[in-house]
Design an enzyme around this catalytic site. Sequence first.
Site, mmCIF file in Angstrom:
data_model
loop_
_atom_site.group_PDB
_atom_site.id
_atom_site.type_symbol
_atom_site.label_atom_id
_atom_site.label_comp_id
_atom_site.label_asym_id
_atom_site.label_seq_id
_atom_site.Cartn_x
_atom_site.Cartn_y
_atom_site.Cartn_z
ATOM 1 N N LYS A 39 0.844 -1.203 0.000
ATOM 2 C CA LYS A 39 0.000 0.000 0.000
ATOM 3 C C LYS A 39 0.876 1.248 0.000
ATOM 4 O O LYS A 39 0.648 2.179 -0.745
ATOM 5 C CB LYS A 39 -0.931 -0.037 1.217
ATOM 6 C CG LYS A 39 -1.866 1.138 1.297
ATOM 7 C CD LYS A 39 -2.870 0.979 2.416
ATOM 8 C CE LYS A 39 -3.681 2.266 2.569
ATOM 9 N NZ LYS A 39 -4.635 2.195 3.662
ATOM 10 N N GLU A 97 -4.442 -6.570 14.856
ATOM 11 C CA GLU A 97 -3.968 -5.258 14.408
ATOM 12 C C GLU A 97 -5.127 -4.260 14.441
ATOM 13 O O GLU A 97 -4.930 -3.065 14.632
ATOM 14 C CB GLU A 97 -3.365 -5.343 12.994
ATOM 15 C CG GLU A 97 -2.450 -4.164 12.685
ATOM 16 C CD GLU A 97 -1.692 -4.307 11.372
ATOM 17 O OE1 GLU A 97 -2.304 -4.158 10.304
ATOM 18 O OE2 GLU A 97 -0.472 -4.558 11.409
ATOM 19 N N GLY A 115 -4.926 -1.947 4.806
ATOM 20 C CA GLY A 115 -4.123 -3.072 4.320
ATOM 21 C C GLY A 115 -4.752 -4.423 4.627
ATOM 22 O O GLY A 115 -4.846 -5.298 3.769
ATOM 23 N N ARG A 116 -5.212 -4.597 5.870
ATOM 24 C CA ARG A 116 -5.746 -5.912 6.253
ATOM 25 C C ARG A 116 -7.167 -6.141 5.749
ATOM 26 O O ARG A 116 -7.740 -7.195 5.977
ATOM 27 C CB ARG A 116 -5.648 -6.092 7.772
ATOM 28 C CG ARG A 116 -6.279 -4.978 8.586
ATOM 29 C CD ARG A 116 -5.857 -5.037 10.047
ATOM 30 N NE ARG A 116 -6.311 -3.884 10.809
ATOM 31 C CZ ARG A 116 -5.657 -2.735 10.903
ATOM 32 N NH1 ARG A 116 -4.514 -2.557 10.255
ATOM 33 N NH2 ARG A 116 -6.136 -1.741 11.638
ATOM 34 N N HIS A 130 -4.173 -33.148 17.929
ATOM 35 C CA HIS A 130 -3.020 -33.960 18.325
ATOM 36 C C HIS A 130 -1.868 -33.090 18.794
ATOM 37 O O HIS A 130 -0.726 -33.549 18.887
ATOM 38 C CB HIS A 130 -2.605 -34.847 17.152
ATOM 39 C CG HIS A 130 -3.721 -35.757 16.738
ATOM 40 N ND1 HIS A 130 -3.952 -36.969 17.355
ATOM 41 C CD2 HIS A 130 -4.717 -35.593 15.823
ATOM 42 C CE1 HIS A 130 -5.028 -37.524 16.801
ATOM 43 N NE2 HIS A 130 -5.508 -36.710 15.887
ATOM 44 N N GLU A 156 10.508 -4.867 4.313
ATOM 45 C CA GLU A 156 10.570 -6.265 3.877
ATOM 46 C C GLU A 156 10.272 -6.372 2.386
ATOM 47 O O GLU A 156 10.989 -7.048 1.631
ATOM 48 C CB GLU A 156 9.538 -7.113 4.642
ATOM 49 C CG GLU A 156 9.816 -7.281 6.119
ATOM 50 C CD GLU A 156 9.255 -6.158 6.980
ATOM 51 O OE1 GLU A 156 8.940 -5.056 6.441
ATOM 52 O OE2 GLU A 156 9.132 -6.367 8.201
ATOM 53 N N LYS A 168 9.511 -0.214 14.105
ATOM 54 C CA LYS A 168 10.090 0.063 12.778
ATOM 55 C C LYS A 168 11.167 1.136 12.884
ATOM 56 O O LYS A 168 12.234 1.030 12.274
ATOM 57 C CB LYS A 168 9.002 0.556 11.815
ATOM 58 C CG LYS A 168 8.058 -0.519 11.325
ATOM 59 C CD LYS A 168 7.110 0.072 10.273
ATOM 60 C CE LYS A 168 5.986 -0.885 9.957
ATOM 61 N NZ LYS A 168 4.975 -0.326 9.062
#
Length: 540
Positions: free
Chosen positions: A203, A350, A264-265, A381, A209, A503
């Site tokens: 965005k 978030e 974004g999400r 399990h 990253e 950040k």
Amino acid sequence: MTLNTLPSWSSLQAHYEQIRDARLRDWFAAGQDASPTRSERFTFEGAGLAADFSKNRITDETLRLLVTLAREAGVEARRDAMFAGEIVNPTEGRAALHTALRATSASAPFHAEVAAERAKMAAFANQVRDGHWTGYTGKRIRHVVNIGIGGSDLGPKMVVHALHHLATPEIATHFVSNVDGADLARVLEQVDPEETLAIIVSKTFTTLETMTNALSLRDWFIAKGCPESALAKHFVGVSANPNEVVKFGIAKENVFEMWDWVGGRYSLWSAVGLSIMIAIGPDQFDELLAGANDMDEHFKNAPLERNLPVLMGLIGIWYRNFFGSQSYLVAPYSEALHFLPSYLQQLEMESNGKSARLDGAFVDYPTSAVTWGEPGTNGQHAFFQMLHQGPTIVPIDFIAVLTPEHPLASHHPKLLANCFAQSEALMLGRTLEEAHKVAGPDKPELVPHLVFPGNRPTTTLLLDALTARSLGALIALYEHKVLVQASVWNINPFDQWGVELGKILGKVVEADLTAASVDEKKHDSSTSALIARARAALKR
Ligand code: F6P
């Protein structure tokens, strides 16, 4: 507004004291669960999904009070403001219009922009899918590599995995998010540059990253022989910051736009979903949007008493704020929904992991629960032991798909049986008396270990089949659940200031790791010592 002063809040507190020790087992007991049964009273449908809330620690009165809480807290007004495009994200001065991305009406906000960008996506996706879009040596594209992180990764990755049965077999889709070079390196081992298309999704187009991975991928193409002049055939960008995409070196015509009014999400419905569209095709992408739109309409129009996102949000608040549950589990009994829990972690935490209320005061009640999960039956399990016998109550969302999307249909009864049996066992538990019978006269010392407290609350969501449409509805269900909870908690679910400090400090530490010398007192003793060890290792 102070939540604790709402009349329904104190009524709920009193009600909690009344029913906190009541047992689901008794409520369900034969002879007591009269017609209409709990299942009939607490199973609701919407947008093609069914939700059985009956194994929750709720009565008709609980739901009545919770719905009153929603009304008093102004959930409907917040919902309507969001759909209308009002500034519901005041700390960033933005609307949150992910619903406009799947709206069908021409009067929906930004309809023309959304339709134009979708048409551009569809034209491009079709060219890639039918082989007209070729790489620098004229070969068709066989690998799509989506580079992005957070909302620019988790949604598309979750959906592409979930709808694998609808995807073209001609193209494999890969996702790279982590700045750890291992992530990109693993994908580069599997792809051929002549047949690879990179979608750089960000965005902001400034995310560390994503930019690091995008640059390394660019270098890899060139090292493998792709001329710089042909990179345009291998790179497209998706961003709300198109100038930065062009500065990065992606051709202007290969830039797909999203907008600052899409969080974004909440963005997989926009051009951020380009990898989804290439995988399943524009028609199925439209189905995904249609499913989300079905849920939007349900959320807008269904009475709160039968409104799935409202009920899910409120029942979550019941456990978080009254029972004190710290976490909740999502257990999709569907391998296709493998990445749903990690997608929901960002969506829930978030969005609602906040302490500041909309009016600037701090909350004095808990907000977002820790969201976690794993597909069933695997979780059984691994960690289900704790859910059955640990002292902590973890409410669970079970998600079951009634018909399989794969050819191994004989597995399906086993899968569904496990899902339904787990919720039954968690609800029933095993009493001391029953444990004695199981232990037998020779092993009385085993009895405490064979007792299951039961009364563990679960919701079961049912999808008839895993289609693009039902998946769209399921995702939108959780999006709106998050809004409902944010509205009650009086927080902003659309910003994420909490990610900033790390950040900023990350940049400082990165510089210190590679600088010629570093002031040993610049950081606290722990951070300084960690940096010193890493500096020594990086020099080796
Ligand atoms: O750091 C958090 C975050 O901003 C998320 O909200 C977002 O989804 C992710 O990073 C990626 O951001 P972008 O799409 O701008 O690269």
